[in-house]
Design a protein around this motif. Structure first.
Motif, PDB file in Angstrom:
ATOM      1  N   LEU A 179       0.669  -1.264   0.077  1.00 54.05           N
ATOM      2  CA  LEU A 179       0.118  -0.063   0.077  1.00 54.05           C
ATOM      3  C   LEU A 179       0.953   1.185   0.026  1.00 54.05           C
ATOM      4  O   LEU A 179       0.592   2.453  -0.674  1.00 54.05           O
ATOM      5  CB  LEU A 179      -1.034  -0.103   1.249  1.00 54.05           C
ATOM      6  N   GLN A 180       2.013   1.304   0.852  1.00 58.69           N
ATOM      7  CA  GLN A 180       2.592   2.382   1.027  1.00 58.69           C
ATOM      8  C   GLN A 180       3.595   2.607  -0.477  1.00 58.69           C
ATOM      9  O   GLN A 180       3.380   3.788  -0.906  1.00 58.69           O
ATOM     10  CB  GLN A 180       4.043   2.168   1.829  1.00 58.69           C
ATOM     11  N   GLN A 181       3.921   1.295  -1.048  1.00 58.56           N
ATOM     12  CA  GLN A 181       4.342   1.808  -2.405  1.00 58.56           C
ATOM     13  C   GLN A 181       3.521   2.314  -3.520  1.00 58.56           C
ATOM     14  O   GLN A 181       3.917   3.129  -4.284  1.00 58.56           O
ATOM     15  CB  GLN A 181       5.078   0.542  -2.963  1.00 58.56           C
ATOM     16  N   ALA A 182       2.047   1.665  -3.351  1.00 64.39           N
ATOM     17  CA  ALA A 182       1.163   2.358  -4.038  1.00 64.39           C
ATOM     18  C   ALA A 182       0.905   3.785  -4.020  1.00 64.39           C
ATOM     19  O   ALA A 182       0.914   4.423  -4.858  1.00 64.39           O
ATOM     20  CB  ALA A 182      -0.268   1.642  -4.042  1.00 64.39           C
ATOM     21  N   ILE A 183       1.085   4.190  -2.905  1.00 66.08           N
ATOM     22  CA  ILE A 183       0.816   5.910  -2.618  1.00 66.08           C
ATOM     23  C   ILE A 183       2.089   6.424  -3.186  1.00 66.08           C
ATOM     24  O   ILE A 183       1.642   7.265  -3.684  1.00 66.08           O
ATOM     25  CB  ILE A 183       0.600   5.826  -1.015  1.00 66.08           C
ATOM     26  N   LEU A 184       3.248   5.998  -2.916  1.00 62.38           N
ATOM     27  CA  LEU A 184       4.416   6.477  -3.528  1.00 62.38           C
ATOM     28  C   LEU A 184       4.512   6.876  -4.787  1.00 62.38           C
ATOM     29  O   LEU A 184       4.659   7.857  -5.287  1.00 62.38           O
ATOM     30  CB  LEU A 184       5.588   5.931  -2.791  1.00 62.38           C
ATOM     31  N   GLY A 185       4.027   5.571  -5.499  1.00 57.91           N
ATOM     32  CA  GLY A 185       4.112   5.492  -6.868  1.00 57.91           C
ATOM     33  C   GLY A 185       3.006   6.710  -7.212  1.00 57.91           C
ATOM     34  O   GLY A 185       3.274   7.288  -8.280  1.00 57.91           O
ATOM     35  N   GLU A 186       1.716   6.708  -6.933  1.00 55.31           N
ATOM     36  CA  GLU A 186       0.967   7.710  -7.179  1.00 55.31           C
ATOM     37  C   GLU A 186       1.492   9.112  -7.035  1.00 55.31           C
ATOM     38  O   GLU A 186       1.020  10.064  -7.829  1.00 55.31           O
ATOM     39  CB  GLU A 186      -0.539   7.616  -6.525  1.00 55.31           C
ATOM     40  N   ALA A 187       1.872   9.295  -6.065  1.00 59.31           N
ATOM     41  CA  ALA A 187       2.546  10.751  -5.517  1.00 59.31           C
ATOM     42  C   ALA A 187       3.358  11.287  -6.643  1.00 59.31           C
ATOM     43  O   ALA A 187       3.361  12.180  -6.955  1.00 59.31           O
ATOM     44  CB  ALA A 187       2.897  10.765  -4.054  1.00 59.31           C
ATOM     45  N   ASN A 188       4.423  10.268  -6.772  1.00 61.38           N
ATOM     46  CA  ASN A 188       5.559  10.869  -7.418  1.00 61.38           C
ATOM     47  C   ASN A 188       5.495  10.440  -8.836  1.00 61.38           C
ATOM     48  O   ASN A 188       6.161  10.810  -9.889  1.00 61.38           O
ATOM     49  CB  ASN A 188       7.110  10.045  -6.940  1.00 61.38           C
ATOM     50  N   ASP A 189       4.632   9.601  -9.177  1.00 58.03           N
ATOM     51  CA  ASP A 189       4.396   9.010 -10.665  1.00 58.03           C
ATOM     52  C   ASP A 189       5.713   8.317 -10.823  1.00 58.03           C
ATOM     53  O   ASP A 189       6.094   8.569 -12.255  1.00 58.03           O
ATOM     54  CB  ASP A 189       4.007  10.072 -11.688  1.00 58.03           C
ATOM     55  N   THR A 190       6.347   7.773 -10.126  1.00 59.10           N
ATOM     56  CA  THR A 190       7.701   7.252 -10.418  1.00 59.10           C
ATOM     57  C   THR A 190       7.514   5.723 -10.811  1.00 59.10           C
ATOM     58  O   THR A 190       6.848   4.915 -10.248  1.00 59.10           O
ATOM     59  CB  THR A 190       8.457   7.165  -9.245  1.00 59.10           C
ATOM     60  N   PRO A 191       7.990   5.338 -11.901  1.00 58.33           N
ATOM     61  CA  PRO A 191       8.088   4.022 -11.978  1.00 58.33           C
ATOM     62  C   PRO A 191       8.734   3.191 -11.142  1.00 58.33           C
ATOM     63  O   PRO A 191       9.375   3.529 -10.327  1.00 58.33           O
ATOM     64  CB  PRO A 191       8.764   3.939 -13.814  1.00 58.33           C
ATOM     65  N   GLU A 192       8.755   1.842 -11.333  1.00 59.06           N
ATOM     66  CA  GLU A 192       9.556   1.014 -10.360  1.00 59.06           C
ATOM     67  C   GLU A 192      10.720   1.230 -10.142  1.00 59.06           C
ATOM     68  O   GLU A 192      11.462   1.673 -11.251  1.00 59.06           O
ATOM     69  CB  GLU A 192       9.241  -0.473 -10.797  1.00 59.06           C
ATOM     70  N   MET A 193      11.282   0.834  -9.030  1.00 58.84           N
ATOM     71  CA  MET A 193      12.909   1.255  -8.866  1.00 58.84           C
ATOM     72  C   MET A 193      13.514   0.277  -9.702  1.00 58.84           C
ATOM     73  O   MET A 193      13.330  -1.054  -9.990  1.00 58.84           O
ATOM     74  CB  MET A 193      13.158   0.857  -7.333  1.00 58.84           C
ATOM     75  N   THR A 194      14.496   0.617 -10.329  1.00 61.23           N
ATOM     76  CA  THR A 194      15.496  -0.061 -11.252  1.00 61.23           C
ATOM     77  C   THR A 194      16.391  -0.852 -10.394  1.00 61.23           C
ATOM     78  O   THR A 194      16.620  -0.409  -9.019  1.00 61.23           O
ATOM     79  CB  THR A 194      16.316   0.709 -12.206  1.00 61.23           C
ATOM     80  N   PRO A 195      17.338  -2.092 -10.823  1.00 59.53           N
ATOM     81  CA  PRO A 195      17.998  -2.898 -10.077  1.00 59.53           C
ATOM     82  C   PRO A 195      19.360  -2.042  -9.438  1.00 59.53           C
ATOM     83  O   PRO A 195      19.655  -2.014  -8.346  1.00 59.53           O
ATOM     84  CB  PRO A 195      18.652  -3.950 -10.990  1.00 59.53           C
ATOM     85  N   MET A 196      19.654  -0.830 -10.269  1.00 64.62           N
ATOM     86  CA  MET A 196      20.724  -0.087  -9.925  1.00 64.62           C
ATOM     87  C   MET A 196      20.346   0.949  -8.796  1.00 64.62           C
ATOM     88  O   MET A 196      21.128   1.040  -7.593  1.00 64.62           O
ATOM     89  CB  MET A 196      21.249   0.672 -11.207  1.00 64.62           C
ATOM     90  N   ASP A 197      19.025   1.393  -8.631  1.00 63.81           N
ATOM     91  CA  ASP A 197      18.550   2.120  -7.618  1.00 63.81           C
ATOM     92  C   ASP A 197      18.748   1.159  -6.307  1.00 63.81           C
ATOM     93  O   ASP A 197      18.892   1.804  -5.164  1.00 63.81           O
ATOM     94  CB  ASP A 197      16.988   2.384  -7.510  1.00 63.81           C
ATOM     95  N   ARG A 198      18.369  -0.232  -6.307  1.00 57.91           N
ATOM     96  CA  ARG A 198      18.568  -1.118  -5.289  1.00 57.91           C
ATOM     97  C   ARG A 198      19.923  -1.303  -4.798  1.00 57.91           C
ATOM     98  O   ARG A 198      20.344  -1.046  -3.799  1.00 57.91           O
ATOM     99  CB  ARG A 198      18.017  -2.293  -5.646  1.00 57.91           C
ATOM    100  N   VAL A 199      20.849  -1.238  -5.722  1.00 60.61           N
ATOM    101  CA  VAL A 199      22.228  -1.330  -5.335  1.00 60.61           C
ATOM    102  C   VAL A 199      22.537   0.108  -4.710  1.00 60.61           C
ATOM    103  O   VAL A 199      23.307  -0.068  -3.599  1.00 60.61           O
ATOM    104  CB  VAL A 199      23.075  -1.425  -6.654  1.00 60.61           C
ATOM    105  N   LYS A 200      22.167   1.271  -5.014  1.00 63.76           N
ATOM    106  CA  LYS A 200      22.454   2.387  -4.447  1.00 63.76           C
ATOM    107  C   LYS A 200      21.979   2.477  -2.900  1.00 63.76           C
ATOM    108  O   LYS A 200      22.475   2.852  -2.081  1.00 63.76           O
ATOM    109  CB  LYS A 200      21.901   3.358  -5.060  1.00 63.76           C
ATOM    110  N   LEU A 201      20.594   1.836  -2.877  1.00 64.98           N
ATOM    111  CA  LEU A 201      20.158   1.838  -1.448  1.00 64.98           C
ATOM    112  C   LEU A 201      20.883   0.779  -0.863  1.00 64.98           C
ATOM    113  O   LEU A 201      21.076   1.224   0.624  1.00 64.98           O
ATOM    114  CB  LEU A 201      18.757   1.434  -1.473  1.00 64.98           C
TER     115      LEU A 201
END
Lengths: 282, 329
Positions: free
Chosen positions: B40-62
Motif C-alpha cells: 500500500l505504501q508503495q502504491a501511494i508513493l507511486g501515485e504521488a511521484n508518478d515514479t516507475p518501479e525502482m531499477t536494479p541499480m536504484d536497489r544497489v544504491k540503497l
C-alpha cells in the motif's frame, strides 16, 4: 648482342607472398626465454620448455591423455549443458556465446570429467577447459564437479581435479555463486568418506574456483609459475593503486606463504600423483 | 485517502499482534500484514511521484546507502546481552567482521556480522577501521572458528551479511584469501547447528558466501546478492564500469528474482523509503522472520540439518541434460 639472353618465364607462377618455406605451426617460441622449439619436440616434453623449464599452455585433451594410463579414459556427464537462464546479453547473447564456445573447443562446458586409471588404480579425474569462456564456473561446472565427487564417494575412487579458471561465470549471476556452496557441501561428504582428493592448480586459477574446490584438496599442488589467487592482479592494482611486485600470486609465491603443499613440474606430475595416492588410498 | 486509512488499520492490528507473546501462526500473520502495508505504501508513493518501479541499480544504491543500518545496529536492536568475541588465533582480529554470543527472545544464539563502520559512528576513520566491510582472511578464520564453537554447543547461528566483497589486497592474498573463503564454506556446510543468513546491504560474492552458506537465507528489500559487483561485471564485459546499471539489471541480483530462483527464502520489507530512514523499524522487521525460521529449524537433528542444507544447495543450478548421451572417448 648479349652473350646471355635473359630467359623469361622459367620461374614458377607462385606469387611472391607465397614463395616461402612454411613453418607456421611447426615451431613454437618459449614466451619466457625465447628459445624456439620444434613443436613435436615441445609436445613430447609436455609443453615444457627444455631450455628454461617454463610451463606453456597445455591443451585439455593432451592433459587428459597424459593424466590417465595409456591415455585411456571415459568421460561422463558430457550431456549436461548450460541454459541461458537469465537471458543474459552483453556484446552478444550468452546462448550464442555458449554455442560458439562449444563449437570452437569441442567441449560442452568448462570442465571434462572422466574415469580411468592412474598407476593402475581406478580414479576419477576432472580437467577444466580454460578456452571455454575463460574456464568460468557456472551451473554446469558446479553440477559436474558435484556429480564427480558423488561418483568418487559411491565408487570409493580417489578424485583428482585439475583447475584452470578465471572464476565464477557472470552470465549466470548468483546461480554461479551458489555452485561454490554446492561443491563444498559435496567435498564435506567426500572428506567424511575418507576418499582422497588431490587438487592440481594450473595457470591461471583465480576467483570462485580458488575460493572453493581448488584450495580444499587433501593435498593442493600447482604447476610452476601458475597464477593463483582470489582477486585478479588487475583488481588488486586498482584497489591499492600501485604495480604488483614480480612473481606475486605465482605458484612459488603461494608455496613460500604456506598456501600450497608443493609445486610440481609437469614432467614429474604423474609420479607425484601416483605416489600420493599410494600413500592416501587403500 | 482510502489507502492511508487502510494502512492505519493494518498498523493498529500489527501493534496489537506485536504486543502479544510470539507464536508461529502469529508471526506468519505479522509478516503477511507487513507485506500488505508495504504494498500500500508503495502504491501511494507511486501515485504521488508518478515514479516507475525502482531499477536494479536504484536497489544497489540503497543497499550501499551511507546511512543504512549496519550489522551492529541490527544486533543491538534485536538481541540482548551481546558479548563480542575476537581473533582468529592465527594472525589478528579483523574489525570488518564482528562475532559474539547473545540472547534472542531469551534464548542463547551466536551472531556473525559484517560491519562497514563503527557503531553509530560513520566518519571516514570509522569506515577505514572496519575496512569498509571488506574482510581479510583473518576475519573469515575468526568467524569459522567461533561458528564451530557455537555449533559444538548446538547454538543457532545468525549471520548478518553486508560486504562489497572480500578484501582484494596484497596482504589478503599472501594470507590465503581464497583458501579462507573455501574453508569457511565447506565448514559451514557441515555445522551441526541451525544457520540463518540475513543480507542487510551488499551480498558481495564469495566474501558474502563465506559467512552465508546457511540453512535459510533472507534478504531485506533493498539489498543485493551477486557473484560480482555490477561495476566489476561491466568493466569486464563492456570494458566500461559506468555501464554498471546494465550489469545490475542483467545479473538479476535483487531479492525478487533470487526468491523466485529459490536462492533465498524470504524478502523482509523495509520501513518507509528504505531501511536508512528508520534503523529501529528495519531491525524490528527482521524479528518475526528470525523467530519463524529458528523455530522451524530447531526441530531438526544435526544430521538432518546438514543433509537438508546440502540438498538445498544441490538443487540450485540452471542446466539441461541433452539427449542422447554422447559417446565416451
Amino acid at each position: 648482342m648479349a652473350w646471355f639472353r635473359r630467359k623469361r618465364n622459367i620461374t614458377d607462377e607462385t606469387p611472391p607472398t607465397d614463395r616461402k618455406v612454411r613453418t607456421e605451426g611447426l615451431f613454437v617460441k618459449c614466451p619466457a626465454c625465447g628459445t624456439t622449439h620444434f613443436k613435436k619436440d615441445l609436445e613430447a616434453n609436455l609443453n615444457v620448455c627444455s631450455n628454461c623449464g617454463h610451463h606453456l599452455k597445455w591443451p585439455t585433451r593432451q592433459r587428459l591423455a597424459h593424466l590417465f594410463d595409456e591415455g585411456r579414459y571415459e568421460t561422463f556427464d558430457d550431456n549436461i549443458v548450460s541454459t541461458d537462464i537469465l537471458g543474459f546479453f552483453d556484446t552478444k547473447s550468452y546462448a550464442d556465446r555458449i554455442a560458439q564456445a562449444r563449437q570452437s573447443t569441442g567441449f560442452n562446458d568448462a570442465i571434462v570429467c572422466a574415469e580411468g586409471r592412474l598407476g593402475g588404480r581406478p580414479i576419477i579425474g576432472c580437467v577444466m577447459v580454460m578456452e571455454f569462456i575463460g574456464g568460468s564456473m557456472g551451473s554446469v561446472v558446479g553440477e559436474k564437479v558435484t556429480r564427480a565427487i558423488e561418483r568418487a564417494i559411491a565408487k570409493k575412487r580417489p578424485l583428482i581435479i585439475v583447475s584452470a579458471s578465471g572464476g565464477a561465470r557472470m552470465m549466470e549471476g548468483t546461480y554461479s555463486l551458489m555452485q561454490l556452496a554446492k561443491i563444498c557441501g559435496a567435498l564435506a561428504r567426500l572428506d567424511a568418506a575418507r576418499i582422497p582428493y588431490i587438487s592440481v592448480l594450473t595457470d591461471p586459477t583465480t576467483g570462485g574456483v580458488t575460493a572453493s574446490f581448488a584450495m580444499l584438496g587433501d593435498i593442493n599442488i600447482a604447476e610452476p609459475g601458475a597464477l593463483i589467487g582470489f582477486a585478479g592482479p588487475r583488481v588488486i592494482e586498482q584497489t591499492i593503486r600501485q604495480k604488483l611486485p614480480p612473481g606475486f600470486q605465482r605458484s612459488e609465491f603461494l608455496l613460500a606463504h604456506g598456501m600450497l603443499d608443493a609445486v610440481v613440474d609437469r614432467r614429474q606430475m604423474r609420479k607425484f600423483l601416483i605416489d600420493a595416492l599410494d600413500f592416501m588410498a587403500r | 485517502m482510502e489507502k492511508a486509512t487502510q494502512i492505519k488499520l493494518l498498523e493498529a492490528q500489527l501493534a496489537q499482534l506485536a504486543s502479544a507473546p510470539h507464536t508461529p501462526a502469529q508471526d506468519e500473520e505479522i509478516m503477511r500484514l507487513q507485506a500488505q502495508v508495504r504494498r500500500l505504501q508503495q502504491a501511494i508513493l507511486g501515485e504521488a511521484n508518478d515514479t516507475p518501479e525502482m531499477t536494479p541499480m536504484d536497489r544497489v544504491k540503497l543497499a550501499r546507502h551511507p546511512d543504512r543500518p549496519y550489522a551492529l545496529d541490527f544486533i543491538y536492536a534485536l538481541f540482548t546481552d551481546f558479548h563480542e568475541l575476537h581473533g582468529d588465533r592465527r594472525f589478528a582480529d579483523d574489525p570488518a567482521i564482528v562475532c559474539g554470543f547473545a540472547r534472542f527472545e531469551g534464548e542463547p544464539v551466536f551472531i556473525v556480522g559484517q560491519q562497514k563502520a563503527n557503531y553509530k559512528q560513520r566518519k571516514m576513520e570509522d569506515r577505514k577501521y572496519r575496512n569498509f566491510g571488506m574482510p581479510k582472511p583473518e576475519g573469515y578464520r575468526k568467524a569459522i572458528r567461533l561458528m564451530q564453537m557455537a555449533a559444538k554447543f548446538r547454538r543457532p547461528i545468525i549471520s548478518f551479511i553486508d560486504t562489497p566483497g572480500a578484501y582484494p589486497g596484497i596482504e589478503a592474498e599472501e594470507r590465503g584469501q581464497g583458501e579462507a573463503i573455501a574453508r569457511n564454506i565447506i565448514e559451514m556446510m557441515r555445522l551441526a547447528s541451525p544457520t540463518i543468513g540475513v543480507i542487510i546491504g551488499e551480498g558481495g560474492s564469495g566474501g558474502a558466501l563465506a559467512v552465508g552458506a546457511c540453512d535459510r537465507m533472507l534478504m531485506l528489500e533493498n539489498t543485493i546478492y551477486s557473484v560480482i559487483s555490477p561495476e566489476g561485471c561491466a568493466s569486464i564485459l563492456w570494458r566500461d564500469a559506468s555501464k554498471a546499471d546494465k550489469a545490475a539489471a542483467a545479473m538479476k541480483i535483487t531479492p525478487e528474482p533470487l526468491r523466485a530462483a529459490g536462492i533465498i527464502d524470504a524478502i523482509i520489507p523495509e520501513p518507509g523509503e528504505g531501511a536508512h530512514t528508520d534503523h529501529k523499524a528495519a531491525a524490528e522487521a527482521v524479528r518475526p522472520y528470525l523467530v519463524k525460521y529458528l523455530t522451524e529449524l530447531s526441530t531438526l537433528s544435526p544430521e538432518k540439518l546438514i543433509e537438508q542444507r546440502y540438498t538445498r544447495y544441490c538443487r540450485l543450478g540452471a542446466f539441461v541434460i541433452e539427449e542422447p548421451q554422447s559417446l565416451s572417448q
